[in-house]
Design a protein around this motif. Structure first.
Motif, short mmCIF file in Angstrom:
data_model
loop_
_atom_site.label_atom_id
_atom_site.label_comp_id
_atom_site.label_asym_id
_atom_site.label_seq_id
_atom_site.Cartn_x
_atom_site.Cartn_y
_atom_site.Cartn_z
N UNK A 63 3.12 10.65 -7.90
CA UNK A 63 3.74 11.19 -8.82
C UNK A 63 3.21 11.43 -10.14
N UNK A 64 1.90 10.78 -10.00
CA UNK A 64 1.19 10.77 -11.33
C UNK A 64 0.33 12.09 -11.11
N UNK A 65 0.29 12.94 -12.59
CA UNK A 65 -0.39 14.01 -12.55
C UNK A 65 -1.38 14.10 -13.77
N UNK A 66 -2.63 14.29 -13.64
CA UNK A 66 -3.66 14.20 -14.80
C UNK A 66 -4.36 15.49 -14.86
N UNK A 67 -4.30 15.87 -16.16
CA UNK A 67 -5.69 17.00 -16.45
C UNK A 67 -6.98 16.64 -16.51
N UNK A 117 1.06 -1.26 0.14
CA UNK A 117 0.00 0.06 -0.06
C UNK A 117 0.88 1.30 -0.04
N UNK A 118 1.92 1.28 0.80
CA UNK A 118 2.74 2.51 0.86
C UNK A 118 3.52 2.47 -0.40
N UNK A 119 3.88 1.57 -1.18
CA UNK A 119 4.78 1.74 -2.34
C UNK A 119 3.61 2.25 -3.31
N UNK A 120 2.37 1.78 -3.41
CA UNK A 120 1.46 2.22 -4.37
C UNK A 120 1.16 4.04 -4.00
N UNK A 121 1.23 4.14 -2.78
CA UNK A 121 0.80 5.80 -2.39
C UNK A 121 2.09 6.42 -3.03
N UNK A 122 3.27 5.83 -2.90
CA UNK A 122 4.60 6.81 -3.38
C UNK A 122 4.27 6.89 -4.83
N UNK A 123 4.03 5.72 -5.50
CA UNK A 123 3.67 5.75 -6.96
C UNK A 123 2.78 6.78 -7.50
N UNK A 124 1.64 6.78 -6.83
CA UNK A 124 0.61 7.52 -7.41
C UNK A 124 0.70 9.00 -6.88
N UNK A 157 -0.48 4.83 -18.28
CA UNK A 157 0.30 4.89 -16.98
C UNK A 157 0.76 3.45 -16.65
N UNK A 158 1.84 3.18 -16.35
CA UNK A 158 2.50 2.15 -16.09
C UNK A 158 2.99 2.13 -14.63
N UNK A 159 2.66 0.63 -14.09
CA UNK A 159 3.10 0.56 -12.43
C UNK A 159 4.56 -0.12 -12.62
N UNK A 160 5.71 0.58 -12.34
CA UNK A 160 6.91 0.11 -12.55
C UNK A 160 7.29 -1.53 -12.14
N UNK A 161 6.76 -2.14 -11.04
CA UNK A 161 7.28 -3.17 -10.49
C UNK A 161 6.41 -4.28 -11.44
#
Length: 625
Positions: free
Chosen positions: A50-54, A41-48, A140-144
């Motif tokens: 950094x995502x910006x969307x118009x 969950x914490x890993x997903x929070x860090x990733x999300x 959008x890709x999830x790196x792992x």
């Protein structure tokens, strides 16, 4: 996909240090974590974070896994539509039992696609993507997951882009030619009901070889060999290639035409047509059909086929429609049972810097604009464009769905690679497959000659239905005119300093009654769907609310939108009434138009000389009015 990735034993759901489930993959003896082994969950929070969307962005998340990253994205962007692609079904089958995944699937904003089937992906895109251009898709890709499934992610993303390009071309064609296709269908209606459908030939050539002759530049190199196929297999020729084939001394066993624009007529102009059967799409350019002196066959129409079949009981045969006449010809070949199916002239690329084979109407130098590079039939790369590549993509998908025992041979000897085909020269294909005498042309002629026209009883029923539909069109037009008037009055209410809410409510109630009257004509309104598309497009791409829109501004905007809506319905209904009246006069043999109506032109409706497309009506799933 690597073999070990297809094996469910490759993946194991285990507990992370935080106590949450995570996935461990075994890749050739190596352990790879698809979510954090510590705290997913914490890993997903860090990733999300950094995502910006118009505001216009629709995120396309490639890879579901256990869904932690998707859930966090949905939390950060609430009520945001989201597409999620999971190309690895084995992984999904494991993950679906986890509570956090089942919870995601109950979110109406999240639209999930599982697998890598291209045809299923196209259907998913049609249902979930606004084809009118209001949305911007953001991959959008999830790196792992992306690191482990790089090949699978690249493939599903390519297929999605190809699918979107095909749907976009289909929509653009529909918008440009919607009126022409409707005009053409009704102008061709007497020929549709009185000639057999291609369904009469389904399975008639089971196990027999056939060749599809397209008009690509490489046709000039091996067309002289086509005479060796005559009488030993079925020769299907696309309309674009009919002139050079006849000039080579070969009479086609079947010619296929679909294009509804005037330039298509040039392929048939001044030809002696009594010698070959013509299979025509119902919206093909009408003069081609009316001037053809040989046997005729037709097929069901994607827009009007169900409506007509319900009235007449005739099933002309459903053909899988694609971007070009070559695609339609291929599906006809499959339905007829041909095996193998051999391509010549199917370059799907600008071989030698040319667009078409010499001797065709469209033969010219390739354009200098932005082009694509794709893999060539003999390796390397060749130049093509979006339209040709959409045709190739369609063939790739259609061939992948065929049974393993059906062979498709690419004997074009040039152009782009078509997946799932065996490559050989045309000479090699002839020597290997076309060895037995077989009167293919005679079978088609006999079928056409023996097929009865529509009975007089059913024709009378069709005429009666059309007359009723025309009367309904008048009611729809009158209701739409009232709707325009009420919408204009509504706009004036919002232009005054003080809004008279009672007056607004009264006008809204009147507009509701207008809508109800139009809905009561639902059966007739189905005939308007195609004509209405340009107005529908304008409604979808215009009238966007401003960020600081006031209540008055909103009222004026919606009133303007309503006026465009009713104007589009009114114009479509009036045009439909005109062309329906004309076809009733033809079917009923009248010379003075319909009783109680103004005299209608008996000529085929004038058609715009639109740019050549050689394409079928789009397959967009439109809502009934």
């Amino acid at each position: 996909m690597s073999r070990y990735k297809q094996d469910s034993n490759c993946y194991q759901i285990v507990r992370s240090r935080a106590g949450l489930p995570t996935i461990k993959a075994n890749a050739d003896g190596r352990e790879i974590w698809l979510h954090s082994p510590y705290d997913p969950v914490r890993e997903a929070e860090r990733w999300a974070s950094g995502v910006t969307l118009d505001d216009r962005h629709v995120p396309v998340v490639v890879g579901l896994g256990l869904g932690y990253h998707v859930a966090e994205l949905a939390r950060r962007f609430p009520h945001r539509k989201m597409l999620v692609l999971e190309p690895v079904r084995k992984l999904y089958d494991m993950a679906i039992s986890e509570p956090q995944v089942t919870g995601l699937l109950s979110n109406n904003d999240i639209n999930l696609f599982v697998g890598d089937d291209a045809s299923a992906l196209d259907s998913f895109l049609t249902q979930n993507v606004n084809l009118y251009g209001k949305e911007e898709l953001e991959f959008i890709e999830y790196p792992p997951l992306a690191r482990f499934f790089r090949e699978e992610f690249d493939q599903i993303e390519r297929r999605m882009v190809d699918g979107l390009n095909t749907l976009s071309l289909s929509l653009n064609t529909t918008l440009a030619l919607s009126k022409a296709w409707t005009d053409n269908f009704f102008a061709n209606l007497p020929y549709i009901i009185d000639n057999p459908g291609v369904k009469e030939l389904f399975g008639a050539f089971s196990g027999r070889p056939g060749v599809i002759v397209s008009a690509g530049p490489s046709l000039s190199n091996n067309i002289h060999l086509l005479k060796d196929v005559k009488g030993k297999g079925l020769i299907i020729v696309v309309g674009t290639a009919v002139k050079p084939v006849l000039q080579s001394g070969v009479i086609p066993d079947l010619v296929v035409t679909i294009d509804g624009s005037l330039p298509n007529y040039r392929h048939f102009e001044d030809l002696v047509t009594r010698d070959f059967p013509l299979a025509f799409y119902p919206s093909a350019y009408p003069i081609i059909i009316s001037e053809h002196s040989g046997p005729l066959l037709t097929m069901n129409d994607v827009f009007f086929g169900h409506w007509l079949q319900k009235i007449t009981g005739q099933d002309k045969g459903w053909i899988s429609t694609g971007p070009s006449v070559a695609n339609v010809s291929f599906d006809i070949a499959v339905q007829l049972g041909l095996n193998p199916i051999v391509f010549i002239g199917q370059d799907l690329a600008f071989t030698g810097g040319h667009t078409h084979a010499s001797g065709t109407v469209y033969a010219k130098d390739a354009p200098d604009g932005a082009l694509l590079e794709v893999t060539g039939i003999n390796g390397g790369t060749v130049r093509t464009d979006r339209t040709l590549n959409a045709m190739r993509d369609w063939l790739n998908k259609r061939i992948s769905l065929l049974p393993d025992n059906i062979e498709v041979i690419n004997a074009t000897e040039g152009g782009a690679k078509i997946e799932g085909t065996k490559v050989m020269t045309f000479r090699e294909a002839i020597d290997r497959y076309f060895n037995e005498d077989f009167p293919a042309g005679e079978i088609i002629r006999k079928t056409c000659n023996n097929a009865p026209p529509l009975s007089e009883k059913k024709k009378a029923r069709l005429i009666k239905t059309l007359i009723k539909a025309r009367a309904k069109m008048s009611k729809i037009s009158a209701s739409a005119s009232k709707g325009m008037l009420y919408a204009e009055k509504l706009k004036r209410c919002y232009e005054k300093k003080a809004i008279n809410q009672s007056r607004v409510d009264t006008l809204l109630q009147k507009l509701d009654r207008v809508d109800e009257k139009i809905k009561k004509c639902r059966e007739a309104s189905r005939l308007l769907n195609l004509l209405y598309q340009p107005a529908q497009f304008r409604l979808e791409v215009s009238f966007e609310p401003a960020d600081d829109e006031s209540e008055k501004d909103k009222g004026r905007r919606l009133a303007d939108k309503s006026q465009i809506l009713y104007l589009g319905i009114k114009e479509a209904a009036e045009h439909a009434a005109e062309i329906i009246g004309a076809v009733v006069s033809k079917l009923d043999g009248r010379k003075d138009g319909l009783s109680g109506a103004s005299t209608l032109s008996e000529s085929i409706p004038a058609l715009p000389g639109t740019e050549h497309s050689d394409r079928l009506p789009g397959q967009v799933d439109y809502n009934a009015l």
